[in-house]
Design a protein around this motif. Structure first.
Motif, short mmCIF file in Angstrom:
data_model
loop_
_atom_site.label_atom_id
_atom_site.label_comp_id
_atom_site.label_asym_id
_atom_site.label_seq_id
_atom_site.Cartn_x
_atom_site.Cartn_y
_atom_site.Cartn_z
N SER A 1 -30.80 -12.63 41.58
CA SER A 1 -31.12 -14.43 42.25
C SER A 1 -30.34 -14.93 42.99
O SER A 1 -30.03 -15.37 43.81
N VAL B 1 -30.49 -6.30 31.48
CA VAL B 1 -31.94 -7.27 31.81
C VAL B 1 -31.42 -8.53 32.84
O VAL B 1 -31.32 -9.08 33.72
N CYS C 1 -42.45 -16.05 34.23
CA CYS C 1 -41.14 -15.32 33.94
C CYS C 1 -40.95 -15.03 32.82
O CYS C 1 -40.25 -14.03 32.79
N LEU D 1 -38.72 -11.27 39.33
CA LEU D 1 -38.32 -12.03 38.05
C LEU D 1 -37.04 -12.59 38.33
O LEU D 1 -37.38 -14.21 37.47
N GLY D 2 -35.98 -12.20 38.01
CA GLY D 2 -34.85 -13.07 37.44
C GLY D 2 -34.94 -14.10 39.26
O GLY D 2 -34.13 -15.32 39.05
N ALA E 1 -30.73 -9.29 36.64
CA ALA E 1 -31.85 -10.71 37.34
C ALA E 1 -31.39 -11.45 37.67
O ALA E 1 -31.73 -11.97 38.46
N GLN F 1 -36.87 -16.60 38.16
CA GLN F 1 -36.04 -17.75 36.88
C GLN F 1 -35.48 -19.09 36.99
O GLN F 1 -35.74 -19.74 37.21
N VAL G 1 -37.48 -6.47 37.60
CA VAL G 1 -36.93 -7.35 37.19
C VAL G 1 -35.90 -8.10 38.23
O VAL G 1 -35.65 -9.18 38.26
N ALA G 2 -35.01 -7.75 39.49
CA ALA G 2 -35.10 -8.48 40.67
C ALA G 2 -35.90 -9.72 40.50
O ALA G 2 -35.73 -10.23 41.17
N TYR H 1 -41.29 -11.06 31.10
CA TYR H 1 -40.40 -10.16 31.16
C TYR H 1 -40.16 -9.31 29.89
O TYR H 1 -39.08 -8.67 30.05
#
Length: 302
Positions: free
Chosen positions: A194, A186, A170, A74-75, A190, A78, A71-72, A174
């Motif tokens: 970032s 989430v 992403c 993906l953040g 996330a 993104q 999840v990190a 997700y």
């Protein structure tokens, strides 16, 4: 999914796409005094702060240990990598050309989702996405092919395309985490990841140490763009939870359209006939794609 919920998910995706345009207009003002990296850092910092009053009361449990890193990542992808790639592409190509290349994100999403077996490739969605890209091209026709003699434009095109691919990837990955955890959980984590990445990235720059010198007007604009980013990201993820990634990303075309309309209202920028023609084409593309029956492969609840 019931019909009312489906319509609500589409409306949510529309809001997310339109908010991109709002953020662009606000960012134009902020960029007078700072760099793209600092803008992203402060923008998403305020976004996290806006999420906390909602995320903390809604907290129902933390991530499983195995899900924290994905999840990190993906953040960071993104909010940090995508933005940095897109911003750096502007060093080589015009903003209109970068926006058009980035608008291939739904097409990249559809192809990648089909390759991964997450979505079924249909002619209706393909035609709809191509029309939305064509519509955006028509809206920016006057500036799209303007040349400044830069023989390194291909670098900018590759960077903008890579930014779109980052967003496509992403958007697809997700979904399993959105099905396991609350959207607010989430979203907050996330975006926080970032911010941490952008802080470390910006720390060595001179612009980072000039943050306290920003004017009051810029700070208010940053609060506004941060709040809009928080709302936009939540609606984006909520839509991804209920719709196919290709459908959600398609509404990104509303971003430049909204930016143009707001520019005309608040900055007195002209609305051209090419913009109106492109708007009609883009809307037709969205309607055609939405007419396609959605079929999303369920994600195993590991």
């Amino acid at each position: 999914m019931s019909k009312p919920q489906h319509l609500l998910a589409i409306l949510s995706a529309m809001v997310a796409g339109a908010i991109v345009g709002v953020a662009v207009v606000l960012s134009r003002y902020v960029m007078k005094e700072t760099t793209p990296e600092i803008l992203a850092l402060l923008r998403y910092s305020f976004g996290v702060l806006c999420f906390l009053p909602i995320a903390i009361p809604a907290y129902k449990g933390w991530f499983k240990l195995k899900d924290i890193l994905p999840v990190a990542i993906l953040g960071i992808g993104q909010f940090a990598i995508l933005i940095l790639l897109l911003n750096h592409s502007l060093n080589y190509i015009s903003s209109a050309r970068a926006a058009l290349v980035f608008s291939t994100l739904p097409l990249q999403t559809m192809i990648l989702a089909a390759v991964l077996g997450r979505e079924k490739l249909t002619w209706q969605k393909s035609l709809g996405i191509i029309l939305t890209i064509l519509g955006l091209a028509v809206t920016e026709w006057r500036t799209l092919f303007s040349s400044d003699g830069n023989d390194q434009a291909w670098i900018g095109i590759l960077l903008a395309a890579a930014s779109g691919l980052c967003g496509a990837t992403c958007s697809i990955f997700y979904r399993p985490y959105l099905e396991r955890y609350a959207t607010t959980t989430v979203s907050t984590f996330a975006m926080f990841a970032s911010v941490a990445f952008l802080f470390l990235y910006s720390l060595p720059t001179d612009a980072f140490w000039e943050i306290p010198t920003l004017s009051d007007g810029v700070w208010w604009a940053l609060v506004a763009v941060g709040a809009s980013s928080g709302i936009g990201y939540f609606t984006w993820l909520w839509s991804l939870k209920h719709l196919a990634a290709t459908t959600v990303t398609m509404f990104l075309c509303l971003g430049p359209i909204t930016a143009t309309l707001l520019g005309a209202i608040f900055l007195r920028e002209a609305i051209t006939t090419s913009f109106l023609a492109g708007l009609i084409i883009a809307i037709a593309g969205i309607l055609i794609a939405l007419a396609a029956k959605e079929k999303v492969t369920p994600i195993p609840q590991a």
